[in-house]
Design an enzyme around this catalytic site. Sequence first.
Site, PDB file in Angstrom:
ATOM      1  N   CYS A 111      -6.774 -14.243 -20.670  1.00  0.00           N
ATOM      2  CA  CYS A 111      -6.375 -13.169 -21.683  1.00  0.00           C
ATOM      3  C   CYS A 111      -6.070 -13.820 -23.024  1.00  0.00           C
ATOM      4  O   CYS A 111      -5.726 -13.044 -23.958  1.00  0.00           O
ATOM      5  CB  CYS A 111      -5.263 -12.344 -21.282  1.00  0.00           C
ATOM      6  SG  CYS A 111      -5.999 -11.706 -19.433  1.00  0.00           S
ATOM      7  N   HIS A 254      -2.209  -8.112 -26.398  1.00  0.00           N
ATOM      8  CA  HIS A 254      -2.967  -8.086 -25.205  1.00  0.00           C
ATOM      9  C   HIS A 254      -2.603  -6.893 -24.307  1.00  0.00           C
ATOM     10  O   HIS A 254      -1.667  -6.311 -24.144  1.00  0.00           O
ATOM     11  CB  HIS A 254      -2.776  -9.348 -24.120  1.00  0.00           C
ATOM     12  CG  HIS A 254      -3.489  -9.084 -22.999  1.00  0.00           C
ATOM     13  ND1 HIS A 254      -5.065  -8.838 -23.054  1.00  0.00           N
ATOM     14  CD2 HIS A 254      -3.175  -9.341 -21.462  1.00  0.00           C
ATOM     15  CE1 HIS A 254      -5.363  -8.788 -21.651  1.00  0.00           C
ATOM     16  NE2 HIS A 254      -4.286  -8.929 -20.672  1.00  0.00           N
ATOM     17  N   ASN A 284      -7.605  -3.213 -19.426  1.00  0.00           N
ATOM     18  CA  ASN A 284      -7.157  -4.617 -19.538  1.00  0.00           C
ATOM     19  C   ASN A 284      -8.785  -5.224 -19.756  1.00  0.00           C
ATOM     20  O   ASN A 284      -9.530  -5.276 -18.598  1.00  0.00           O
ATOM     21  CB  ASN A 284      -6.562  -5.083 -18.577  1.00  0.00           C
ATOM     22  CG  ASN A 284      -6.299  -6.668 -18.855  1.00  0.00           C
ATOM     23  OD1 ASN A 284      -6.781  -7.291 -19.490  1.00  0.00           O
ATOM     24  ND2 ASN A 284      -5.169  -7.260 -18.020  1.00  0.00           N
TER      25      ASN A 284
HETATM   26  O1  UT7 Z   1      -4.296  -9.589 -18.045  1.00  0.00           O
HETATM   27  C1  UT7 Z   1      -3.531 -10.420 -17.243  1.00  0.00           C
HETATM   28  C2  UT7 Z   1      -2.367  -9.913 -17.204  1.00  0.00           C
HETATM   29  N1  UT7 Z   1      -2.123  -9.071 -16.229  1.00  0.00           N
HETATM   30  C3  UT7 Z   1      -1.110  -8.235 -16.112  1.00  0.00           C
HETATM   31  O2  UT7 Z   1      -0.175  -8.269 -17.048  1.00  0.00           O
HETATM   32  C4  UT7 Z   1      -0.739  -7.535 -14.994  1.00  0.00           C
HETATM   33  C5  UT7 Z   1       0.830  -7.424 -14.898  1.00  0.00           C
HETATM   34  N2  UT7 Z   1       1.198  -6.480 -13.723  1.00  0.00           N
HETATM   35  C6  UT7 Z   1       1.024  -5.225 -13.818  1.00  0.00           C
HETATM   36  O3  UT7 Z   1       0.952  -4.751 -14.575  1.00  0.00           O
HETATM   37  C7  UT7 Z   1       1.680  -4.453 -12.428  1.00  0.00           C
HETATM   38  O4  UT7 Z   1       2.354  -5.247 -11.664  1.00  0.00           O
HETATM   39  C8  UT7 Z   1       0.592  -3.753 -11.703  1.00  0.00           C
HETATM   40  C9  UT7 Z   1       0.065  -2.485 -12.618  1.00  0.00           C
HETATM   41  C10 UT7 Z   1      -0.363  -4.661 -11.241  1.00  0.00           C
HETATM   42  C11 UT7 Z   1       1.222  -2.987 -10.440  1.00  0.00           C
HETATM   43  O5  UT7 Z   1       2.487  -2.346 -10.757  1.00  0.00           O
HETATM   44  P1  UT7 Z   1       3.619  -2.323  -9.784  1.00  0.00           P
HETATM   45  O6  UT7 Z   1       4.686  -1.451 -10.446  1.00  0.00           O
HETATM   46  O7  UT7 Z   1       3.992  -3.868  -9.813  1.00  0.00           O
HETATM   47  O8  UT7 Z   1       3.199  -2.036  -8.422  1.00  0.00           O
HETATM   48  P2  UT7 Z   1       2.861  -2.850  -7.031  1.00  0.00           P
HETATM   49  O9  UT7 Z   1       1.938  -3.720  -6.945  1.00  0.00           O
HETATM   50  O10 UT7 Z   1       4.496  -3.272  -6.721  1.00  0.00           O
HETATM   51  O11 UT7 Z   1       2.592  -1.629  -6.027  1.00  0.00           O
HETATM   52  C12 UT7 Z   1       3.702  -0.498  -5.873  1.00  0.00           C
HETATM   53  C13 UT7 Z   1       2.730   0.323  -4.800  1.00  0.00           C
HETATM   54  C14 UT7 Z   1       2.301  -0.483  -3.647  1.00  0.00           C
HETATM   55  O12 UT7 Z   1       2.787   0.314  -2.400  1.00  0.00           O
HETATM   56  P3  UT7 Z   1       4.029   0.272  -1.349  1.00  0.00           P
HETATM   57  O13 UT7 Z   1       3.781  -1.084  -1.021  1.00  0.00           O
HETATM   58  O14 UT7 Z   1       5.072   0.533  -2.408  1.00  0.00           O
HETATM   59  O15 UT7 Z   1       3.705   1.285  -0.428  1.00  0.00           O
HETATM   60  C15 UT7 Z   1       0.882  -0.580  -3.688  1.00  0.00           C
HETATM   61  O16 UT7 Z   1       0.237  -0.515  -2.746  1.00  0.00           O
HETATM   62  O17 UT7 Z   1       1.725   0.781  -5.225  1.00  0.00           O
HETATM   63  C16 UT7 Z   1       0.617   0.782  -4.652  1.00  0.00           C
HETATM   64  N3  UT7 Z   1      -0.432   0.744  -5.251  1.00  0.00           N
HETATM   65  C17 UT7 Z   1      -1.409   1.725  -5.696  1.00  0.00           C
HETATM   66  N4  UT7 Z   1      -1.173   3.216  -5.407  1.00  0.00           N
HETATM   67  C18 UT7 Z   1      -1.941   3.733  -5.891  1.00  0.00           C
HETATM   68  C19 UT7 Z   1      -1.124  -0.581  -5.926  1.00  0.00           C
HETATM   69  N5  UT7 Z   1      -2.302  -0.157  -6.529  1.00  0.00           N
HETATM   70  C20 UT7 Z   1      -2.459   1.313  -6.426  1.00  0.00           C
HETATM   71  C21 UT7 Z   1      -3.451   2.105  -7.068  1.00  0.00           C
HETATM   72  N6  UT7 Z   1      -2.961   3.629  -6.621  1.00  0.00           N
HETATM   73  N7  UT7 Z   1      -4.445   1.811  -7.633  1.00  0.00           N
END
Ligand code: UT7
Length: 327
Positions: A111, A254, A284
């Site tokens: 990125c 980004h 993204n």
């Molecule tokens: O371009 C490269 C750079 N990339 C980035 O900058 C990405 C940086 N990271 C992020 O933007 C965030 O960490 C994410 C958007 C990827 C994820 O957000 P988060 O608040 O860190 O969520 P998480 O991964 O901790 O997931 C929370 C919950 C989980 O469920 P439990 O374990 O709490 O029951 C996931 O299973 O959300 C669940 N989950 C979803 N639920 C519905 C994960 N993906 C989804 C989804 N729909 N698509």
Amino acid sequence: MPLKIIGTGSALPELVVTNKKLEQMMDTTDEWIRSRTGIRQRHIAVKETTTSMAAAAAGRAMKEAGVEPSEIDLIIVGTVSGDKHFPSTACEIQRELLMVNAVAFDVNAACAGFLFGLTIADAYFQSGRAKTALIVGAETLSKMVDWKDRGTCVLFGDGAGAAVVRKEETGILHMVQGSDGGRGEALTCENRPVNTPFTRESFARGELQNEISYLKMDGQAVFRFAVRTVPQAILQVLKEAKISPDEVKYFVLHQANIRIIEAVAKKIGQPMEKFPTNLQKCGNISAASVPILLDHVNKDGKLQRGDKIVLAGFGAGLTWGAAVLTW
Ligand code: UT7
């Protein structure tokens, strides 16, 4: 730095996939995607390829710059999703657009690829090796993600952005970049495994021929990296250029997550109005995010000559880069 952006262009696939559409395809909700990321839809390539979008964006940038293909002497494409292992996407668009006098290659800085491309062009300009460069970010991440992994596939989109840069006295004022391979495991995508008669019995059995690896991300680790490193890089590039954040009209970041952009804005003490976004519509798009957003801001008529703009990218590697420029 003797480098000025004199034209921008971008290209997005025709197909728009909304969060609502994804709701019908997997266990996710529009509410989750919007509240965690800000993303509402993304463009997904069906007919388009990384090369076709890169060529379209490049053609538009050259048109705006009033530059003929034969004037381009350097082509750098930031991409992690070229259509072929080789030739590079840069060589592919060289052929397509008849940029016969250029040296062309791709850069893998994920990125941050567009920012790394600008830095390399600057080095070419300073050493007298080039005068007019085409810097492109182009991706079809839809083929890199596992469409069964809701944690990643909802985040990414496809597209390309490009800028023509010329050796001039004013323009890009300063750039910084960095890498931390030590934390690279946070965001990976394996290449095909070594699979020869000399390494694996499975070769003889015909296994692994179709083994495909997908993008894997520790989202929270990347999030923490971004909210710590991006503000530092922006403040560093501004400090070294002796420009106050208050003097900057737009911070073109980004487009990974609106919460990251809000955290960066807060850390550098600047209002969100200075942070244009298109992640709501595009998701993204890795190396293409920054040049596409820059082109959208430019085409919306929001930039005037003399405006100070900051560009910043961050991602797999881990890598990051920031630039401050006078438009
Ligand atoms: O371009 C490269 C750079 N990339 C980035 O900058 C990405 C940086 N990271 C992020 O933007 C965030 O960490 C994410 C958007 C990827 C994820 O957000 P988060 O608040 O860190 O969520 P998480 O991964 O901790 O997931 C929370 C919950 C989980 O469920 P439990 O374990 O709490 O029951 C996931 O299973 O959300 C669940 N989950 C979803 N639920 C519905 C994960 N993906 C989804 C989804 N729909 N698509």
